[in-house]
Design a protein around this motif. Structure first.
Motif, PDB file in Angstrom:
ATOM      1  N   SER A 163      89.161 -86.501 -61.003  1.00 26.94           N
ATOM      2  CA  SER A 163      90.326 -85.528 -61.167  1.00 26.94           C
ATOM      3  C   SER A 163      89.746 -84.378 -60.936  1.00 26.94           C
ATOM      4  O   SER A 163      90.476 -83.308 -60.722  1.00 26.94           O
ATOM      5  CB  SER A 163      90.995 -85.790 -62.258  1.00 26.94           C
ATOM      6  N   VAL A 164      88.496 -84.061 -61.038  1.00 28.30           N
ATOM      7  CA  VAL A 164      87.857 -82.670 -60.803  1.00 28.30           C
ATOM      8  C   VAL A 164      87.900 -82.120 -59.489  1.00 28.30           C
ATOM      9  O   VAL A 164      88.222 -81.014 -59.483  1.00 28.30           O
ATOM     10  CB  VAL A 164      86.637 -82.549 -61.683  1.00 28.30           C
ATOM     11  N   PRO A 165      87.400 -82.827 -58.650  1.00 26.12           N
ATOM     12  CA  PRO A 165      87.723 -82.356 -57.083  1.00 26.12           C
ATOM     13  C   PRO A 165      89.325 -82.273 -56.959  1.00 26.12           C
ATOM     14  O   PRO A 165      89.352 -81.205 -55.873  1.00 26.12           O
ATOM     15  CB  PRO A 165      87.074 -83.468 -56.350  1.00 26.12           C
ATOM     16  N   THR A 166      89.850 -83.092 -57.275  1.00 27.77           N
ATOM     17  CA  THR A 166      91.318 -82.701 -57.055  1.00 27.77           C
ATOM     18  C   THR A 166      91.688 -81.538 -57.642  1.00 27.77           C
ATOM     19  O   THR A 166      92.499 -80.469 -56.972  1.00 27.77           O
ATOM     20  CB  THR A 166      92.352 -84.007 -57.625  1.00 27.77           C
ATOM     21  N   ALA A 167      91.440 -81.133 -58.811  1.00 30.78           N
ATOM     22  CA  ALA A 167      91.786 -79.814 -59.482  1.00 30.78           C
ATOM     23  C   ALA A 167      91.165 -78.557 -58.624  1.00 30.78           C
ATOM     24  O   ALA A 167      91.770 -77.591 -58.434  1.00 30.78           O
ATOM     25  CB  ALA A 167      91.369 -79.737 -60.856  1.00 30.78           C
ATOM     26  N   GLU A 168      89.963 -78.929 -58.311  1.00 35.08           N
ATOM     27  CA  GLU A 168      89.363 -77.802 -57.307  1.00 35.08           C
ATOM     28  C   GLU A 168      89.893 -77.540 -56.078  1.00 35.08           C
ATOM     29  O   GLU A 168      90.041 -76.737 -55.407  1.00 35.08           O
ATOM     30  CB  GLU A 168      87.744 -78.255 -57.341  1.00 35.08           C
ATOM     31  N   ALA A 173      96.000 -73.693 -53.695  1.00 35.35           N
ATOM     32  CA  ALA A 173      96.673 -72.605 -54.348  1.00 35.35           C
ATOM     33  C   ALA A 173      96.105 -71.083 -54.070  1.00 35.35           C
ATOM     34  O   ALA A 173      97.102 -70.198 -53.746  1.00 35.35           O
ATOM     35  CB  ALA A 173      96.640 -72.633 -55.964  1.00 35.35           C
ATOM     36  N   LEU A 174      95.038 -71.077 -53.878  1.00 37.15           N
ATOM     37  CA  LEU A 174      94.507 -69.909 -53.334  1.00 37.15           C
ATOM     38  C   LEU A 174      94.909 -69.615 -51.697  1.00 37.15           C
ATOM     39  O   LEU A 174      95.186 -68.419 -51.210  1.00 37.15           O
ATOM     40  CB  LEU A 174      92.889 -69.631 -53.337  1.00 37.15           C
ATOM     41  N   SER A 175      95.068 -70.657 -51.251  1.00 35.88           N
ATOM     42  CA  SER A 175      95.098 -70.717 -49.783  1.00 35.88           C
ATOM     43  C   SER A 175      96.399 -70.292 -49.446  1.00 35.88           C
ATOM     44  O   SER A 175      96.787 -69.462 -48.578  1.00 35.88           O
ATOM     45  CB  SER A 175      94.670 -71.821 -48.782  1.00 35.88           C
ATOM     46  N   VAL A 208      96.174 -69.776 -58.746  1.00 29.98           N
ATOM     47  CA  VAL A 208      94.936 -69.754 -59.022  1.00 29.98           C
ATOM     48  C   VAL A 208      94.523 -70.270 -60.225  1.00 29.98           C
ATOM     49  O   VAL A 208      93.719 -70.995 -60.610  1.00 29.98           O
ATOM     50  CB  VAL A 208      94.261 -68.537 -58.475  1.00 29.98           C
ATOM     51  N   GLN A 209      95.283 -69.288 -61.317  1.00 21.34           N
ATOM     52  CA  GLN A 209      95.029 -69.702 -62.873  1.00 21.34           C
ATOM     53  C   GLN A 209      95.436 -71.103 -63.011  1.00 21.34           C
ATOM     54  O   GLN A 209      94.893 -71.997 -63.838  1.00 21.34           O
ATOM     55  CB  GLN A 209      95.726 -68.547 -63.670  1.00 21.34           C
ATOM     56  N   SER A 210      96.714 -71.371 -62.491  1.00 23.61           N
ATOM     57  CA  SER A 210      97.065 -72.775 -62.812  1.00 23.61           C
ATOM     58  C   SER A 210      96.188 -73.877 -62.326  1.00 23.61           C
ATOM     59  O   SER A 210      95.854 -74.843 -63.090  1.00 23.61           O
ATOM     60  CB  SER A 210      98.533 -72.910 -62.058  1.00 23.61           C
ATOM     61  N   ALA A 211      95.707 -73.751 -61.043  1.00 23.21           N
ATOM     62  CA  ALA A 211      94.672 -74.484 -60.495  1.00 23.21           C
ATOM     63  C   ALA A 211      93.380 -74.676 -61.323  1.00 23.21           C
ATOM     64  O   ALA A 211      92.731 -75.673 -61.642  1.00 23.21           O
ATOM     65  CB  ALA A 211      94.248 -74.241 -59.060  1.00 23.21           C
ATOM     66  N   LYS A 212      92.857 -73.479 -61.979  1.00 22.07           N
ATOM     67  CA  LYS A 212      91.716 -73.351 -62.618  1.00 22.07           C
ATOM     68  C   LYS A 212      92.208 -74.087 -63.967  1.00 22.07           C
ATOM     69  O   LYS A 212      91.116 -74.880 -64.532  1.00 22.07           O
ATOM     70  CB  LYS A 212      91.500 -71.915 -63.087  1.00 22.07           C
ATOM     71  N   GLY A 213      93.430 -74.004 -64.621  1.00 21.44           N
ATOM     72  CA  GLY A 213      93.731 -74.628 -65.786  1.00 21.44           C
ATOM     73  C   GLY A 213      93.619 -76.183 -65.499  1.00 21.44           C
ATOM     74  O   GLY A 213      93.136 -77.043 -66.342  1.00 21.44           O
ATOM     75  N   GLN A 214      94.047 -76.645 -64.159  1.00 25.29           N
ATOM     76  CA  GLN A 214      93.813 -78.125 -64.030  1.00 25.29           C
ATOM     77  C   GLN A 214      92.490 -78.503 -64.002  1.00 25.29           C
ATOM     78  O   GLN A 214      92.309 -79.574 -64.189  1.00 25.29           O
ATOM     79  CB  GLN A 214      94.727 -78.193 -62.627  1.00 25.29           C
ATOM     80  N   LYS A 240      87.988 -81.531 -66.380  1.00 31.11           N
ATOM     81  CA  LYS A 240      86.797 -81.575 -66.850  1.00 31.11           C
ATOM     82  C   LYS A 240      86.886 -81.818 -68.319  1.00 31.11           C
ATOM     83  O   LYS A 240      86.042 -82.499 -68.997  1.00 31.11           O
ATOM     84  CB  LYS A 240      85.989 -79.915 -66.804  1.00 31.11           C
ATOM     85  N   ALA A 241      87.829 -81.372 -69.027  1.00 35.94           N
ATOM     86  CA  ALA A 241      88.273 -81.857 -70.357  1.00 35.94           C
ATOM     87  C   ALA A 241      88.387 -83.297 -70.608  1.00 35.94           C
ATOM     88  O   ALA A 241      87.779 -83.832 -71.512  1.00 35.94           O
ATOM     89  CB  ALA A 241      89.260 -81.009 -71.306  1.00 35.94           C
ATOM     90  N   SER A 242      88.961 -83.711 -69.547  1.00 35.72           N
ATOM     91  CA  SER A 242      89.255 -85.084 -69.581  1.00 35.72           C
ATOM     92  C   SER A 242      87.918 -85.882 -69.259  1.00 35.72           C
ATOM     93  O   SER A 242      87.748 -86.996 -70.001  1.00 35.72           O
ATOM     94  CB  SER A 242      90.255 -85.571 -68.334  1.00 35.72           C
ATOM     95  N   VAL A 243      87.289 -85.439 -68.366  1.00 40.46           N
ATOM     96  CA  VAL A 243      85.843 -86.028 -68.008  1.00 40.46           C
ATOM     97  C   VAL A 243      85.041 -86.052 -69.524  1.00 40.46           C
ATOM     98  O   VAL A 243      84.363 -86.895 -69.876  1.00 40.46           O
ATOM     99  CB  VAL A 243      84.993 -85.028 -66.929  1.00 40.46           C
ATOM    100  N   GLN A 244      85.193 -84.734 -70.210  1.00 39.86           N
ATOM    101  CA  GLN A 244      84.317 -84.983 -71.693  1.00 39.86           C
ATOM    102  C   GLN A 244      84.903 -85.704 -72.516  1.00 39.86           C
ATOM    103  O   GLN A 244      84.251 -86.477 -73.225  1.00 39.86           O
ATOM    104  CB  GLN A 244      84.538 -83.355 -72.218  1.00 39.86           C
TER     105      GLN A 244
END
Length: 702
Positions: free
Chosen positions: A215-220, A226-228, A408-414, A419-423
């Motif tokens: 899910s991390v690459p997806t969020a990135e 979002a930035l685009s 962008v902030q939303s995407a960062k939250g994702q 990452k939290a999910s990974v942890q």
């Protein structure tokens, strides 16, 4: 020859006639008186008697035989038995030597008077004193060995109850060890099942980790998107709205896992106090068991002191066997109590170890449960974050569609959420692996418990065999100790016999007089050799006070003699008279003389009567009633029976058999006539039974 017989008979008849009918004339003729005067006087007296006689007597006088009668009355007389005998010493002994040796004492000369216990001969002791010392040394050594042998026996007997108790204890441990083995074997499948369950959770946790990483690459990518461009944000809004239910489902799933994890944690925590309580209880039992052990050890010491005291008192003769047996029983009871207390102490320590193991297991379960709770809470937090992120994304997409920064902030939250999910997934993987390790530890612990239980079973069996071997050894030690005691007792008896023999041998060196008396011979000369086997004579001693008179009673008079009857004797030498009493009357007659030996004891304080003097012995018998008659009055009947002819009623002659009791100067004492009798003393040979007589009375003393 016939003529001579007739002449002799005629002379006898004439003589009897003169003696009987002419007695007074003959006496007068012998005295020198005139015959005519006596004849006239006798004729006048006869005429007077004829005139005064009753008619019956006068008639009897014509055809009756004239006889002279002696009226006799019975009178009591003392019976005596007369025997001839001799004097004998009351005692005479030849004092012989009972051992061999040379005489070292001065001799006593014959005729000397010795008292009982006076030394007659003394023999050189030689090496006998050394032999006595050696025997006493062996006796002391044997007595010294006895307490040690008895102590070994007591020790061996005291070890028997302990060995028997050890067998019972070892046998009791076998079922307990088997029960532990069964329990340990039963716990292995449970531990393996827990391990399988933990291993099954690992793939799920790893899958979640992969998913979280994916899910991390997806969020990135979403951040880039979002930035685009905003359209991409709107698309993400739609996508976020679509992801809200998924996040909420994950949240519910994570929240549902939390109570189960917390319940496990509470259950694990609840087991800890119980385990701690069991540990505290087990530790609390240890001081009591140790105190009991110390108390029983003190009792054992006290019982040993009492046993030693009772044994010493019993050996010295001041204590009873009952007290000794009670002390031994108390000692054995104290030892058995000590073994029991030691067993209780070992049990208490084992309980403490078991409680510690249970407590460690409970604490490990708490740690595992805590990890599961933390993992569940992390999952909840992650799920909440996803939900919040999704909602935030929706809200952000709605309110700030135009705002790229918001996207962008939303995407960062994702990205952060991913990452939290990974942890979180990593935590779940670590928790699953920890559960696997815990389950493996439980499996290994269960298998180790099985091996320990098997070892305990084998150890218990080996303990039983060892205890049985110890018991056999203890019994063998008891038998050996008994043999040692018996050997020590035998040694003591042998040594005592040797001491007694040596003392007796020394005692035999001094030969003493067995009684007071006179020496009939000289005692053994100084320097002479006495040999007990060759009849070594020390001296001959005789005792003359009192002295015995020995006679032999005829068979016809033996019943008249009784033991204890008074007796007297007249010695042939000097006519001395002595008095004593009968002390012995033989029950067996001499086979050659048919007489019975009688012994009379007579005092001889001055020792004037010698051994072997001849004596006339008179033994007093029972008093008997008898008649004193002239010896000439005795006659024989036609059958040769000795008796007397008497005048009975009607002046007829009767014959009475009599027994001569005593012959005296005045006549003979006879029995068999009754209280009174008229005995024919003159003319008895001319009459027979039934013949009528004309009696003439002779007064006693004529």
């Amino acid at each position: 020859m016939r003529i001579m017989s007739l002449l002799v008979a005629a002379l006898v008849m004439v003589s009897l006639y003169l003696v009987i009918f002419q007695r007074e004339e003959i006496i007068a003729f012998a005295a020198g008186e005139p015959a005519g005067a006596d004849s006239a006087e006798s004729d006048d007296a006869a005429a007077a008697e004829d005139e005064s006689a009753p008619p019956s007597e006068a008639q009897g006088a014509d055809g009756a035989v004239p006889v002279v009668v002696l009226p006799s009355k019975a009178e009591p007389i003392e019976q005596v038995v007369l025997v001839r005998g001799r004097t004998e010493a009351i005692r005479q002994v030849e004092v012989m030597a009972e051992t061999n040796g040379t005489v070292v004492s001065e001799p006593l000369r014959k005729g000397a008077f010795v008292e009982k216990g006076d030394v007659l001969c003394e023999i050189d002791p030689g090496t006998r004193l050394v032999t006595l010392d050696e025997a006493e040394g062996r006796l002391a050594e044997a007595r010294a060995n006895l307490p040690a042998a008895r102590a070994r026996l007591s020790e061996a007997e005291a070890a028997l109850p302990a060995a028997e108790a050890a067998i019972a204890e070892a046998k009791a441990r076998v079922p307990e060890a088997k029960a532990r083995l069964a329990e340990a074997e039963a716990s292995v499948p449970t531990a393996e099942a827990a391990l399988a369950e933990a291993l099954a959770q690992v793939p799920t946790a790893e899958a979640r980790l992969q998913e979280a990483r994916a899910s991390v690459p997806t969020a990135e990518a979403r951040l880039s998107e979002a930035l685009s461009s905003i359209p991409a944000a709107e698309a993400r809004l739609s996508e976020a709205r679509a992801s809200v239910p998924t996040a909420e489902a994950r949240l519910k799933e994570a929240e549902a896992n939390v109570p189960a994890a917390e319940a496990r944690l509470q259950e694990a925590k609840a087991g800890v106090p119980a385990a701690e309580a069991n540990l505290a209880q087990a530790r609390a039992g240890v001081p009591a068991a140790e105190a009991a052990v110390e108390e029983m050890r003190a009792r054992v010491e006290e019982a040993e002191i009492n046993l030693n005291a009772a044994s010493q008192l019993s050996d010295s003769g001041f204590g009873s066997q009952t007290r000794l047996a009670a002390a031994k029983a108390a000692h054995e009871a104290a030892k058995a109590g000590l073994q029991n207390a030691l067993s209780q102490l070992e049990g208490a320590k084992a309980a403490v170890q078991n409680a510690l193991s249970v407590l460690e297991g409970a604490r490990a379960a708490v740690a595992t449960a805590r990890g599961q709770v933390e993992s569940a809470r992390a999952s909840v937090s992650a799920a909440k974050g996803q939900v919040e992120s999704a909602k935030a994304a929706v809200e952000s997409a709605k309110q700030q569609v135009e705002s790229a920064k918001a996207a962008v902030q939303s995407a960062k939250g994702q990205v952060e959420s991913a990452k939290a999910s990974v942890q979180s997934a990593k935590g779940q993987v670590e928790g699953a692996k920890a559960a696997v390790q815990s389950a493996k530890g439980q499996v290994e612990s269960a298998k180790a418990a099985v091996q320990s239980a098997k070892s305990g079973v084998e150890s218990a069996r080996v303990g039983v065999i060892s205890a049985e071997s110890n018991l056999e050894g203890a019994k063998a030690a008891v038998e050996t100790a008994k043999s040692g005691v018996e050997s020590a007792m035998a040694g003591i008896q042998s040594a005592e016999a040797a001491v007694a023999s040596a003392e007796k041998e020394i005692e035999r060196l001094t030969i003493t007089a067995p009684f007071a008396g006179l020496l009939e011979t000289d005692t053994a000369e100084l320097g002479s050799l006495l040999n007990s086997q060759m009849g070594g004579l020390c001296a001959t001693v005789i005792q003359l006070d009192p002295i015995k008179l020995v006679g032999f009673v005829p068979e016809a008079q033996v019943d008249k003699v009784e033991q204890g009857a008074r007796a007297g004797a007249r010695l042939a030498s000097g006519g001395r008279q002595v008095v004593g009493e009968v002390t012995f009357l033989s029950r067996s007659a001499d086979p050659s003389t048919r007489t019975f030996r009688v012994e009379i004891e007579v005092p001889n304080p001055e020792l004037e009567i010698r051994d072997g003097q001849t004596a006339e012995i008179v033994i007093q018998s029972d008093t008997q009633v008898a008649h004193l008659v002239p010896q000439s009055a005795l006659t024989l009947d036609d059958e040769g029976v000795l008796g007397l002819r008497v005048v009975e009623a009607g002046n007829t002659v009767g014959f009475r058999p009599v027994e001569v009791l005593r012959d005296t100067r005045d006549g003979m004492y006879v029995s068999g006539l009754g209280e009174e009798a008229d005995v024919i003393v003159v003319g008895q040979e001319f009459v027979t039974e039934g013949v009528r007589v004309s009696p003439s009375i002779r007064e006693t003393g004529e």
